[in-house]
Write a protein that holds these residues in place. Structure first.
Motif, short mmCIF file in Angstrom:
data_model
loop_
_atom_site.label_atom_id
_atom_site.label_comp_id
_atom_site.label_asym_id
_atom_site.label_seq_id
_atom_site.Cartn_x
_atom_site.Cartn_y
_atom_site.Cartn_z
N MET A 1 12.40 -15.09 -3.36
CA MET A 1 11.41 -14.81 -2.33
C MET A 1 11.35 -13.31 -2.08
O MET A 1 12.37 -12.70 -1.79
CB MET A 1 11.80 -15.54 -1.04
N GLN A 2 10.19 -12.76 -2.20
CA GLN A 2 9.97 -11.35 -1.90
C GLN A 2 9.47 -11.24 -0.46
O GLN A 2 8.41 -11.75 -0.13
CB GLN A 2 8.92 -10.78 -2.87
N PRO A 3 10.24 -10.61 0.45
CA PRO A 3 9.80 -10.53 1.85
C PRO A 3 8.49 -9.77 1.98
O PRO A 3 8.24 -8.80 1.28
CB PRO A 3 10.93 -9.76 2.54
N ASN A 4 7.66 -10.23 2.92
CA ASN A 4 6.37 -9.58 3.17
C ASN A 4 6.33 -8.85 4.51
O ASN A 4 5.30 -8.30 4.87
CB ASN A 4 5.22 -10.60 3.07
N GLY A 5 7.43 -8.87 5.27
CA GLY A 5 7.49 -8.19 6.56
C GLY A 5 7.10 -9.05 7.74
O GLY A 5 7.34 -8.69 8.89
N LEU A 6 6.50 -10.22 7.50
CA LEU A 6 6.08 -11.09 8.58
C LEU A 6 7.29 -11.89 9.09
O LEU A 6 8.03 -12.49 8.31
CB LEU A 6 4.99 -12.04 8.09
N ILE A 7 7.47 -11.90 10.41
CA ILE A 7 8.54 -12.66 11.06
C ILE A 7 7.91 -13.48 12.17
O ILE A 7 7.37 -12.93 13.13
CB ILE A 7 9.62 -11.74 11.66
N THR A 8 7.96 -14.81 12.04
CA THR A 8 7.45 -15.66 13.12
C THR A 8 8.57 -15.91 14.13
O THR A 8 9.75 -15.91 13.79
CB THR A 8 6.93 -17.02 12.62
N LEU A 9 8.18 -16.13 15.37
CA LEU A 9 9.13 -16.35 16.45
C LEU A 9 8.88 -17.71 17.09
O LEU A 9 7.79 -17.98 17.60
CB LEU A 9 9.00 -15.27 17.53
N THR A 10 9.89 -18.57 17.05
CA THR A 10 9.85 -19.88 17.70
C THR A 10 10.98 -19.90 18.72
O THR A 10 12.15 -19.76 18.35
CB THR A 10 10.05 -21.02 16.67
N THR A 11 10.62 -20.05 20.00
CA THR A 11 11.63 -20.05 21.06
C THR A 11 11.28 -21.05 22.15
O THR A 11 10.17 -21.59 22.19
CB THR A 11 11.77 -18.66 21.73
N ASP A 12 12.23 -21.21 23.06
CA ASP A 12 11.98 -21.97 24.28
C ASP A 12 11.95 -21.02 25.48
O ASP A 12 12.18 -21.42 26.61
CB ASP A 12 13.03 -23.07 24.47
N PHE A 13 11.62 -19.75 25.24
CA PHE A 13 11.65 -18.73 26.29
C PHE A 13 10.47 -18.79 27.24
O PHE A 13 10.54 -18.27 28.34
CB PHE A 13 11.67 -17.33 25.67
N GLY A 14 9.34 -19.36 26.81
CA GLY A 14 8.13 -19.27 27.60
C GLY A 14 7.57 -17.86 27.52
O GLY A 14 8.03 -17.04 26.73
N GLN A 15 6.58 -17.57 28.38
CA GLN A 15 5.93 -16.26 28.36
C GLN A 15 6.01 -15.55 29.72
O GLN A 15 5.29 -14.59 29.95
CB GLN A 15 4.46 -16.43 27.96
N MET A 16 6.88 -16.03 30.61
CA MET A 16 6.91 -15.50 31.97
C MET A 16 7.95 -14.40 32.19
O MET A 16 8.19 -14.02 33.32
CB MET A 16 7.14 -16.65 32.96
N ASP A 17 8.57 -13.92 31.12
CA ASP A 17 9.57 -12.87 31.27
C ASP A 17 9.51 -11.97 30.04
O ASP A 17 8.62 -12.09 29.21
CB ASP A 17 10.97 -13.47 31.48
N ALA A 18 10.50 -11.11 29.89
CA ALA A 18 10.47 -10.12 28.81
C ALA A 18 11.23 -10.54 27.57
O ALA A 18 11.30 -9.77 26.60
CB ALA A 18 11.05 -8.81 29.34
N TYR A 19 11.79 -11.75 27.51
CA TYR A 19 12.66 -12.13 26.40
C TYR A 19 11.96 -12.08 25.03
O TYR A 19 12.54 -11.60 24.05
CB TYR A 19 13.27 -13.50 26.62
N VAL A 20 10.74 -12.56 24.95
CA VAL A 20 10.02 -12.53 23.67
C VAL A 20 9.76 -11.09 23.26
O VAL A 20 9.96 -10.70 22.11
CB VAL A 20 8.70 -13.33 23.76
N ALA A 21 9.34 -10.28 24.21
CA ALA A 21 9.09 -8.87 23.92
C ALA A 21 10.37 -8.17 23.47
O ALA A 21 10.33 -7.30 22.58
CB ALA A 21 8.51 -8.17 25.15
N VAL A 22 11.50 -8.53 24.06
CA VAL A 22 12.77 -7.93 23.66
C VAL A 22 13.09 -8.26 22.21
O VAL A 22 13.52 -7.39 21.44
CB VAL A 22 13.91 -8.38 24.61
#
Length: 179
Positions: A1-22
């Motif tokens: 697999m040759q990396p393409n730079g794309l990284i998907t994020l799957t979390t249970d963080f929700g969008q109401m705080d800074a965790y995803v942005a961190v």
């Protein structure tokens, strides 16, 4: 697999705080050429089976070379392992808590075991310098995903594993005639 730079994020963080942005900030600090992309952040808190299902429904629709980062981790700070998986087309970074169950089974069926690489993330040189007991997504998983997307070989992150932890099978049983 040759990396393409794309990284998907799957979390249970929700969008109401800074965790995803961190997570995104850590990824971009390590690998400025990376492209973090939200997959889903509304997995119910600590619902590993739900995250496993949702990841399975969509991972293959991303380009070859995508790294899928999963942070649904009720065992953070405990005994569970941190793992990375690479197939001929995609890579995954996640806690070893069953969240890769359906992906693992699909990739095994499609490619066979010999085509899959699985490691435990034990090499701290690829992590942030300080590791909290409650935010391995930031301190271990996101840095490893950023390095993977930059082309670091999977073997650099730790020793090989035979298989990830799998969720128990959910068997369908038909109702009894009396129901």
């Amino acid at each position: 697999m040759q990396p393409n730079g794309l990284i998907t994020l799957t979390t249970d963080f929700g969008q109401m705080d800074a965790y995803v942005a961190v997570l995104k900030g850590v990824i971009l600090t390590i690998n400025p050429a990376a492209h973090p992309l939200d997959f889903i952040h509304d997995v119910e808190a600590q619902k590993v089976a739900q995250a496993a299902y949702l990841l399975h429904t969509g991972y293959r629709y991303f380009p070859s070379g995508t790294v899928h980062l999963v942070v649904v981790d009720p065992g953070v700070g405990g005994e569970r392992k941190a793992i990375a998986l690479r197939s001929p087309s995609w890579a995954f970074v996640a806690p070893d808590n069953g969240v890769l169950t359906y992906v693992w089974q699909a990739l095994l069926a499609e490619h066979g075991r010999a085509a899959l690489e699985l490691v435990e993330l034990t090499e701290p040189r690829w992590w942030l310098p300080s590791i909290s007991t409650t935010f391995h997504g930031r301190d271990i998983f996101a840095p490893v995903a950023a390095h993977m997307a930059a082309g670091v070989a999977l073997s650099e992150f730790g020793p090989a594993l035979d298989a990830p932890m799998l969720l128990p099978c959910l068997l369908y049983t038909s109702p009894s005639p009396r129901d």
